[in-house]
Scaffold this active site. Structure first.
Site, PDB file in Angstrom:
ATOM      1  N   ARG A 206       0.847  -1.200   0.000  1.00 52.06           N
ATOM      2  CA  ARG A 206       0.000   0.000   0.000  1.00 52.06           C
ATOM      3  C   ARG A 206       0.883   1.251   0.000  1.00 52.06           C
ATOM      4  NH1 ARG A 206      -3.498  -3.548   2.987  1.00 52.06           N
ATOM      5  NH2 ARG A 206      -2.386  -3.154   4.923  1.00 52.06           N
ATOM      6  N   PHE A 225     -10.591  -5.502  -6.556  1.00 53.68           N
ATOM      7  CA  PHE A 225     -10.599  -6.318  -5.326  1.00 53.68           C
ATOM      8  C   PHE A 225     -10.163  -5.416  -4.173  1.00 53.68           C
ATOM      9  CE2 PHE A 225      -9.293  -8.918  -8.983  1.00 53.68           C
ATOM     10  CZ  PHE A 225     -10.307  -9.859  -9.025  1.00 53.68           C
ATOM     11  N   ASP A 247     -15.314  -4.117  -5.644  1.00 56.79           N
ATOM     12  CA  ASP A 247     -15.298  -5.312  -4.800  1.00 56.79           C
ATOM     13  C   ASP A 247     -16.702  -5.908  -4.833  1.00 56.79           C
ATOM     14  OD1 ASP A 247     -13.107  -6.313  -2.507  1.00 56.79           O
ATOM     15  OD2 ASP A 247     -15.150  -7.043  -2.175  1.00 56.79           O
ATOM     16  N   ASP A 297      -5.592  -7.137  -6.949  1.00 64.62           N
ATOM     17  CA  ASP A 297      -5.235  -7.897  -5.736  1.00 64.62           C
ATOM     18  C   ASP A 297      -6.313  -8.938  -5.457  1.00 64.62           C
ATOM     19  OD1 ASP A 297      -3.979  -8.715  -3.427  1.00 64.62           O
ATOM     20  OD2 ASP A 297      -4.696  -7.040  -2.206  1.00 64.62           O
ATOM     21  N   CYS A 337      -1.872 -14.031  -4.120  1.00 65.59           N
ATOM     22  CA  CYS A 337      -1.674 -14.535  -2.749  1.00 65.59           C
ATOM     23  C   CYS A 337      -1.908 -16.037  -2.717  1.00 65.59           C
ATOM     24  CB  CYS A 337      -2.580 -13.799  -1.767  1.00 65.59           C
ATOM     25  SG  CYS A 337      -4.326 -13.989  -2.109  1.00 65.59           S
TER      26      CYS A 337
HETATM   27  N1  SAH Z   1      -6.500  -5.159  -1.672  1.00 69.10           N
HETATM   28  C1  SAH Z   1      -7.184  -5.429  -0.427  1.00 69.10           C
HETATM   29  C2  SAH Z   1      -7.373  -6.915  -0.155  1.00 69.10           C
HETATM   30  C3  SAH Z   1      -8.113  -7.672  -1.253  1.00 69.10           C
HETATM   31  S1  SAH Z   1      -8.717  -9.213  -0.749  1.00 69.10           S
HETATM   32  C4  SAH Z   1      -6.438  -4.712   0.705  1.00 69.10           C
HETATM   33  O1  SAH Z   1      -5.300  -4.268   0.530  1.00 69.10           O
HETATM   34  O2  SAH Z   1      -6.988  -4.604   1.804  1.00 69.10           O
HETATM   35  C5  SAH Z   1      -9.705  -9.722  -2.082  1.00 69.10           C
HETATM   36  C6  SAH Z   1     -11.043  -9.025  -2.206  1.00 69.10           C
HETATM   37  O3  SAH Z   1     -11.640  -9.465  -3.437  1.00 69.10           O
HETATM   38  C7  SAH Z   1     -12.084  -9.303  -1.135  1.00 69.10           C
HETATM   39  O4  SAH Z   1     -12.455  -8.083  -0.548  1.00 69.10           O
HETATM   40  C8  SAH Z   1     -13.292  -9.932  -1.874  1.00 69.10           C
HETATM   41  O5  SAH Z   1     -14.528  -9.443  -1.396  1.00 69.10           O
HETATM   42  C9  SAH Z   1     -13.058  -9.482  -3.292  1.00 69.10           C
HETATM   43  N2  SAH Z   1     -13.547 -10.336  -4.374  1.00 69.10           N
HETATM   44  C10 SAH Z   1     -13.431 -11.681  -4.507  1.00 69.10           C
HETATM   45  N3  SAH Z   1     -13.889 -12.086  -5.708  1.00 69.10           N
HETATM   46  C11 SAH Z   1     -14.298 -10.972  -6.377  1.00 69.10           C
HETATM   47  C12 SAH Z   1     -14.835 -10.729  -7.673  1.00 69.10           C
HETATM   48  N4  SAH Z   1     -15.028 -11.722  -8.549  1.00 69.10           N
HETATM   49  N5  SAH Z   1     -15.115  -9.463  -8.020  1.00 69.10           N
HETATM   50  C13 SAH Z   1     -14.917  -8.443  -7.140  1.00 69.10           C
HETATM   51  N6  SAH Z   1     -14.384  -8.618  -5.917  1.00 69.10           N
HETATM   52  C14 SAH Z   1     -14.079  -9.858  -5.527  1.00 69.10           C
END
Ligand code: SAH
Length: 394
Positions: A206, A225, A247, A297, A337
């Site tokens: 970040r 995401f 998201d 992500d 991840c």
């Molecule tokens: N970048 C964030 C963490 C991301 S975790 C940070 O730094 O805090 C992954 C995220 O993807 C989750 O919040 C989940 O709700 C979302 N997610 C999972 N599948 C998805 C999809 N197909 N479309 C949109 N969001 C999705």
């Protein structure tokens, strides 16, 4: 003490101090869930002390490779003390820190995160489940924190034959907390949020995002995401003109909106889309939209090597779309991840996504988990998080 006898030739990984014994390696021996066992080779020679998981494919997880070590309350206290002391030495400039990172801290299955004076723990294996009270007491004593919340609602518990459990294990208090990192305020909820409430592993990334936006003067960002908008706040605080966050979790986006307000950032500079990332990227492409910075992500697409091939296609497609949506001179921060996708493979996936997208791009930097998420040299599976900063050539 019960003994677990391995089949001939199946002692190699324990000799290399890898902490897992799979069911197929075991010749004979059984124990109760979480019971301490003596693991021995086909000749009966001591290999390790470990915890037995009767229902899991990972049948034993090693506590120690020292034949003299007693696995008792003092062992757990000392191991936890070492893990906590490492974080103190790291002097992480945040009130949100991972104190215990499972196998790499010698405690397979245990995750402990600290948010201010609240601890959040996940007990992900029969071994740490059995020692839960000992571990909880030691954590409270060693950290001086008055409260510990349990988030044992991970999928790994099912594989271990353990029920999902959440709630206060020691003390109690509010579950809505505030994380402080890089001068930003980020609200989270340890009871309702993902994992223990936040993705502490992405702390350094970040900051990297913030710095690229600031130094390169990147204007419009797409945060895919986004969860609760950590990268969104990072980019806006770095001077991005506008950030679109996508998201599929409504509550996460609600928290993201609140996080903008917490940091005094103008909501007019942000759009939040409760939508599927894949569909949204395709739509943006069809609409001819472009961005100066894009964060990808996604959640774990390949939990193990067995899922790697399918996941590789999904990662490639995401990155292909991401690179196409990038303006020349723009920057993609892309992550995986998945434990099943190694650093090399991820690099290859992004490279072939670039070829398919027909864009010239270069890696500016490699990113990974923050140092309070160490990877033991003997446990490469622990290195799950990798990232690349890729610039589309101007
Ligand atoms: N970048 C964030 C963490 C991301 S975790 C940070 O730094 O805090 C992954 C995220 O993807 C989750 O919040 C989940 O709700 C979302 N997610 C999972 N599948 C998805 C999809 N197909 N479309 C949109 N969001 C999705």
């Amino acid at each position: 003490m019960k003994s677990i006898r391995l089949k001939p030739g199946k002692d190699r990984s324990l000799h290399r101090r890898h902490p897992w014994v799979f069911d197929g390696a075991i010749a004979k021996g059984r124990a109760d869930a979480g019971e301490t066992v003596r693991v021995e080779d086909a000749e009966g020679q001591f290999l390790a002390w470990g915890a037995f998981s009767p229902d899991s494919r990972i049948r034993v997880r090693a506590w120690s490779f020292d034949a003299q070590q007693r696995i008792d309350a003092a062992f757990f206290r000392a191991t936890l003390a070492r893990a906590i002391a490492l974080r103190e030495r790291l002097a992480i400039a945040s009130n949100g820190v991972r104190l215990v990172h499972g196998e790499s801290d010698g405690l397979p299955g245990l995750i402990v995160d600290r948010y201010g004076d609240t601890l959040v723990a996940q007990f992900g294996s029969c071994g740490v489940e059995r020692w839960k009270d000992t571990i909880a007491d030691a954590l409270i004593e060693l950290t001086g924190c008055p409260r510990l919340y349990e988030r044992s609602d991970t999928s790994s518990r099912e594989l271990e034959g353990l029920p999902q459990v959440t709630g206060w294990l020691r003390g109690d208090g509010p579950t809505a907390l505030e994380l402080h990192e890089h001068g930003w305020r980020l609200g989270l909820d340890i009871a309702l949020g993902h994992k223990t409430g936040y993705y502490l592993d992405q702390r350094d990334s970040r900051l990297a995002c913030h710095e690229y936006v600031r130094r390169l003067g990147l204007g419009e960002m797409l945060n895919c995401f986004s969860y609760t908008g950590g990268f969104t706040v990072a980019a806006l605080a770095g001077g991005a003109s506008h950030v679109t966050s996508i998201d599929s979790s409504g509550p996460a986006l609600e928290q993201a909106r609140a996080n903008l307000a917490l940091n005094g950032l103008d909501p007019a500079r942000a759009t939040f889309l409760d939508a599927d990332v894949n569909a949204s990227l395709r739509r943006f492409l069809a609409e001819g939209r472009q961005f100066d910075a894009i964060v990808l992500d996604p959640p774990k697409l390949a939990p193990t090597v067995a899922h790697a091939e399918r996941a590789a296609r999904a990662y490639k497609d995401l990155n292909r779309l991401g690179l196409k949506l990038l303006r020349p001179g723009g920057v993609l921060l892309t992550f995986s991840c998945s434990g099943g996708i190694g650093v090399e493979l991820f690099h290859k996936i992004v490279a072939s996504a670039g070829l398919d997208a027909g864009v010239d791009a270069a890696i500016l930097q490699r990113l990974g988990g923050a140092p309070d998420h160490p990877t033991d040299l003997t446990f490469p599976e622990g290195e799950y998080l990798k990232g690349l900063v890729v610039m589309r050539k101007p």
